[in-house]
Design a protein around this motif. Structure first.
Motif, PDB file in Angstrom:
ATOM      1  N   ASP A   1      -2.727   2.558   1.478  1.00  0.00           N
ATOM      2  CA  ASP A   1      -2.746   3.878   2.119  1.00  0.00           C
ATOM      3  C   ASP A   1      -4.069   4.153   2.820  1.00  0.00           C
ATOM      4  O   ASP A   1      -4.091   4.710   3.921  1.00  0.00           O
ATOM      5  N   TRP A   2      -5.193   3.784   2.184  1.00  0.00           N
ATOM      6  CA  TRP A   2      -6.446   4.039   2.894  1.00  0.00           C
ATOM      7  C   TRP A   2      -6.681   3.044   4.015  1.00  0.00           C
ATOM      8  O   TRP A   2      -7.348   3.349   5.000  1.00  0.00           O
TER       9      TRP A   2
ATOM     10  N   GLY B   1      -9.494  -5.526   1.108  1.00  0.00           N
ATOM     11  CA  GLY B   1     -10.646  -5.510   1.995  1.00  0.00           C
ATOM     12  C   GLY B   1     -11.450  -4.248   1.788  1.00  0.00           C
ATOM     13  O   GLY B   1     -11.063  -3.371   1.029  1.00  0.00           O
ATOM     14  N   SER B   2     -12.561  -4.143   2.471  1.00  0.00           N
ATOM     15  CA  SER B   2     -13.433  -2.985   2.361  1.00  0.00           C
ATOM     16  C   SER B   2     -13.324  -2.126   3.610  1.00  0.00           C
ATOM     17  O   SER B   2     -13.040  -2.619   4.688  1.00  0.00           O
ATOM     18  N   PRO B   3     -13.553  -0.826   3.504  1.00  0.00           N
ATOM     19  CA  PRO B   3     -13.462   0.061   4.656  1.00  0.00           C
ATOM     20  C   PRO B   3     -14.372  -0.391   5.795  1.00  0.00           C
ATOM     21  O   PRO B   3     -15.500  -0.806   5.574  1.00  0.00           O
ATOM     22  N   GLY B   4     -13.846  -0.309   7.005  1.00  0.00           N
ATOM     23  CA  GLY B   4     -14.671  -0.573   8.170  1.00  0.00           C
ATOM     24  C   GLY B   4     -14.847  -2.042   8.510  1.00  0.00           C
ATOM     25  O   GLY B   4     -15.485  -2.367   9.500  1.00  0.00           O
ATOM     26  N   ARG B   5     -14.279  -2.933   7.734  1.00  0.00           N
ATOM     27  CA  ARG B   5     -14.430  -4.352   8.028  1.00  0.00           C
ATOM     28  C   ARG B   5     -13.603  -4.743   9.236  1.00  0.00           C
ATOM     29  O   ARG B   5     -12.512  -4.252   9.455  1.00  0.00           O
TER      30      ARG B   5
ATOM     31  N   ALA C   1      -5.594  13.845  -0.306  1.00  0.00           N
ATOM     32  CA  ALA C   1      -6.800  13.227   0.240  1.00  0.00           C
ATOM     33  C   ALA C   1      -7.794  12.877  -0.863  1.00  0.00           C
ATOM     34  O   ALA C   1      -8.458  11.834  -0.815  1.00  0.00           O
ATOM     35  N   GLU C   2      -7.903  13.739  -1.879  1.00  0.00           N
ATOM     36  CA  GLU C   2      -8.797  13.453  -3.005  1.00  0.00           C
ATOM     37  C   GLU C   2      -8.319  12.214  -3.758  1.00  0.00           C
ATOM     38  O   GLU C   2      -9.121  11.393  -4.215  1.00  0.00           O
ATOM     39  N   GLY C   3      -7.006  12.077  -3.886  1.00  0.00           N
ATOM     40  CA  GLY C   3      -6.456  10.900  -4.551  1.00  0.00           C
ATOM     41  C   GLY C   3      -6.730   9.634  -3.768  1.00  0.00           C
ATOM     42  O   GLY C   3      -7.075   8.587  -4.350  1.00  0.00           O
TER      43      GLY C   3
ATOM     44  N   GLU D   1      -9.809   4.582  -3.083  1.00  0.00           N
ATOM     45  CA  GLU D   1     -10.684   3.828  -2.187  1.00  0.00           C
ATOM     46  C   GLU D   1     -11.999   3.448  -2.852  1.00  0.00           C
ATOM     47  O   GLU D   1     -12.589   2.404  -2.541  1.00  0.00           O
ATOM     48  N   GLU D   2     -12.449   4.257  -3.796  1.00  0.00           N
ATOM     49  CA  GLU D   2     -13.700   3.949  -4.506  1.00  0.00           C
ATOM     50  C   GLU D   2     -13.580   2.709  -5.375  1.00  0.00           C
ATOM     51  O   GLU D   2     -14.583   2.122  -5.773  1.00  0.00           O
ATOM     52  N   GLY D   3     -12.342   2.301  -5.701  1.00  0.00           N
ATOM     53  CA  GLY D   3     -12.117   1.020  -6.353  1.00  0.00           C
ATOM     54  C   GLY D   3     -12.201   0.991  -7.858  1.00  0.00           C
ATOM     55  O   GLY D   3     -12.217  -0.089  -8.445  1.00  0.00           O
ATOM     56  N   HIS D   4     -12.227   2.157  -8.504  1.00  0.00           N
ATOM     57  CA  HIS D   4     -12.357   2.149  -9.960  1.00  0.00           C
ATOM     58  C   HIS D   4     -11.246   2.955 -10.634  1.00  0.00           C
ATOM     59  O   HIS D   4     -11.421   3.421 -11.765  1.00  0.00           O
ATOM     60  N   ALA D   5     -10.109   3.110  -9.954  1.00  0.00           N
ATOM     61  CA  ALA D   5      -9.007   3.866 -10.536  1.00  0.00           C
ATOM     62  C   ALA D   5      -8.433   3.139 -11.744  1.00  0.00           C
ATOM     63  O   ALA D   5      -8.325   1.910 -11.769  1.00  0.00           O
ATOM     64  N   ARG D   6      -8.075   3.910 -12.744  1.00  0.00           N
ATOM     65  CA  ARG D   6      -7.444   3.364 -13.957  1.00  0.00           C
ATOM     66  C   ARG D   6      -5.937   3.454 -13.787  1.00  0.00           C
ATOM     67  O   ARG D   6      -5.373   4.540 -13.597  1.00  0.00           O
ATOM     68  N   GLY D   7      -5.255   2.295 -13.821  1.00  0.00           N
ATOM     69  CA  GLY D   7      -3.819   2.312 -13.604  1.00  0.00           C
ATOM     70  C   GLY D   7      -3.489   2.851 -12.218  1.00  0.00           C
ATOM     71  O   GLY D   7      -4.239   2.661 -11.258  1.00  0.00           O
ATOM     72  N   LYS D   8      -2.376   3.557 -12.120  1.00  0.00           N
ATOM     73  CA  LYS D   8      -1.912   4.095 -10.842  1.00  0.00           C
ATOM     74  C   LYS D   8      -2.287   5.545 -10.678  1.00  0.00           C
ATOM     75  O   LYS D   8      -2.320   6.318 -11.654  1.00  0.00           O
ATOM     76  N   VAL D   9      -2.525   5.944  -9.452  1.00  0.00           N
ATOM     77  CA  VAL D   9      -2.799   7.335  -9.088  1.00  0.00           C
ATOM     78  C   VAL D   9      -1.562   7.862  -8.375  1.00  0.00           C
ATOM     79  O   VAL D   9      -1.038   7.231  -7.453  1.00  0.00           O
ATOM     80  N   VAL D  10      -1.105   9.040  -8.816  1.00  0.00           N
ATOM     81  CA  VAL D  10       0.181   9.561  -8.356  1.00  0.00           C
ATOM     82  C   VAL D  10       0.012  10.937  -7.716  1.00  0.00           C
ATOM     83  O   VAL D  10      -0.770  11.768  -8.193  1.00  0.00           O
TER      84      VAL D  10
END
Length: 329
Positions: A43-44, A241-245, A309-311, A316-325
């Motif tokens: 998504d991001w 990948g990382s943002p902006g690459r 957007a907060e989700g 995108e920060e890469g440290h989410a635990r499991g899935k974000v809904v």
């Protein structure tokens, strides 16, 4: 209807909640009343137009996002079906892939939806499609894990990783999960025999060797990962990948393909989109595991639609635990 629009490339705050017309189901299509949708790195990437080379390949759009409404993972209720649709009818509870799922209604083709397992809530069901299918393909389809294999999962506490640990354990593999200390107990509870805290130990510096490595993070050079792979083992890179690459996962994919041509080891890449993307058979395979009690989604955080957007930023920060809904009222 309410929907989160992505009308230009940019950061998560580019998303805005708006009222737009409800889509209609055409031939072979299904209209779903969305009850929940989950967030993925996909998504991001779509929102930022990252990597840039994907714009030229037609994957994300050239000057603006290809899909005006964000989201793809969905769980909800069928409200209408188009001509030529068989096996689905209004009132059915489903999960699957619906482009534009960050909205009250989303439209997709019938072959990308399957019945929602009765044991799951809509929030849990929304967590399944991309994460579980990617894990299934990485561990079983491409990785060909078997009983007795030693399997290393990098990023074991994340959306794909939590599914991958369970699938590998269900196949009888000896699983080592790499994650943060805060996720160690979770990863063990999902079936990992061993857990490595990446903040304290570099798993590629150890003496252990693995028959299969599923890399969901991409934080180790290819040579380091191959060092802890058995001579005929398989490395599966979960495209990211990382943002902006500029090249992102495309460049990593090309490097793996080039290296694979000269290696005894098997170096593979799995991607979330066509032409090698998920199928209805993949969805049915993961829901069968759920129905059998061998697979369960891990939902780490939920956000209301207006705060999607907060989700996205959290994922995108890469440290989410499991899935974000994202929940849709």
């Amino acid at each position: 209807m309410k929907a989160m629009l992505q009308e230009r490339f940019g950061p998560p705050e580019t998303l805005r909640l708006a009222d737009i017309d409800r889509p209609e189901a055409g031939a072979g299509q299904v209209l779903v009343r969305v009850r929940a949708a989950s967030l993925n790195p996909y998504d991001w990437h779509m929102l930022r137009g990252d990597p840039y080379v994907a714009r030229l390949m037609g994957g994300v759009g050239v000057t603006r996002p290809k899909c005006r409404v964000a989201g793809i993972d969905t769980a909800g209720e069928v409200v209408a079906v188009g001509t030529d649709v068989r096996g689905l009818q209004p009132g059915d509870e489903v999960l699957g892939f619906c482009p534009g799922s960050f909205a009250e209604y989303a439209r997709t083709t019938a072959d990308l939806l399957v019945p929602k397992p009765a044991r799951l809530t809509f929030e849990q069901a929304a967590a399944v499609p991309m994460g579980a299918v990617t894990a299934l393909r990485g561990i079983r389809t491409v990785g060909k894990a078997q009983a007795g294999h030693r399997v290393l999962i990098n990023g074991a506490g994340g959306g794909v990783g939590t599914f991958a640990v369970q699938i590998a354990a269900a196949l009888g593999a000896e699983v080592t999960g790499v994650c943060s200390a805060r996720n160690a107990e979770l990863v063990r509870s999902l079936g990992a025999a061993h857990v490595v805290d990446y903040t304290r130990e570099d798993v590629t510096a150890g003496r252990e060797h693995y028959d299969l490595i599923l890399d969901n993070v991409g934080n180790h050079p290819l040579g380091r990962l191959r060092r802890v792979l058995t001579p005929a083992g398989t490395l599966v890179a979960n495209g990211g990948g990382s943002p902006g690459r500029v090249f992102g996962a495309v460049g990593h994919t090309l490097r793996l393909i080039a290296a694979d041509a000269f290696a005894r080891q098997h170096l593979r890449v799995i991607l979330p989109t066509a032409p090698a993307g998920p199928t209805r058979d993949d969805l049915l395979a993961v829901t069968a595991l759920i129905e059998a009690g061998r697979l369960a989604p891990v939902v780490g955080r939920t956000y209301p639609l207006a705060d999607a957007a907060e989700g996205v930023r959290h994922v995108e920060e890469g440290h989410a635990r499991g899935k974000v809904v994202v929940t849709v009222p």
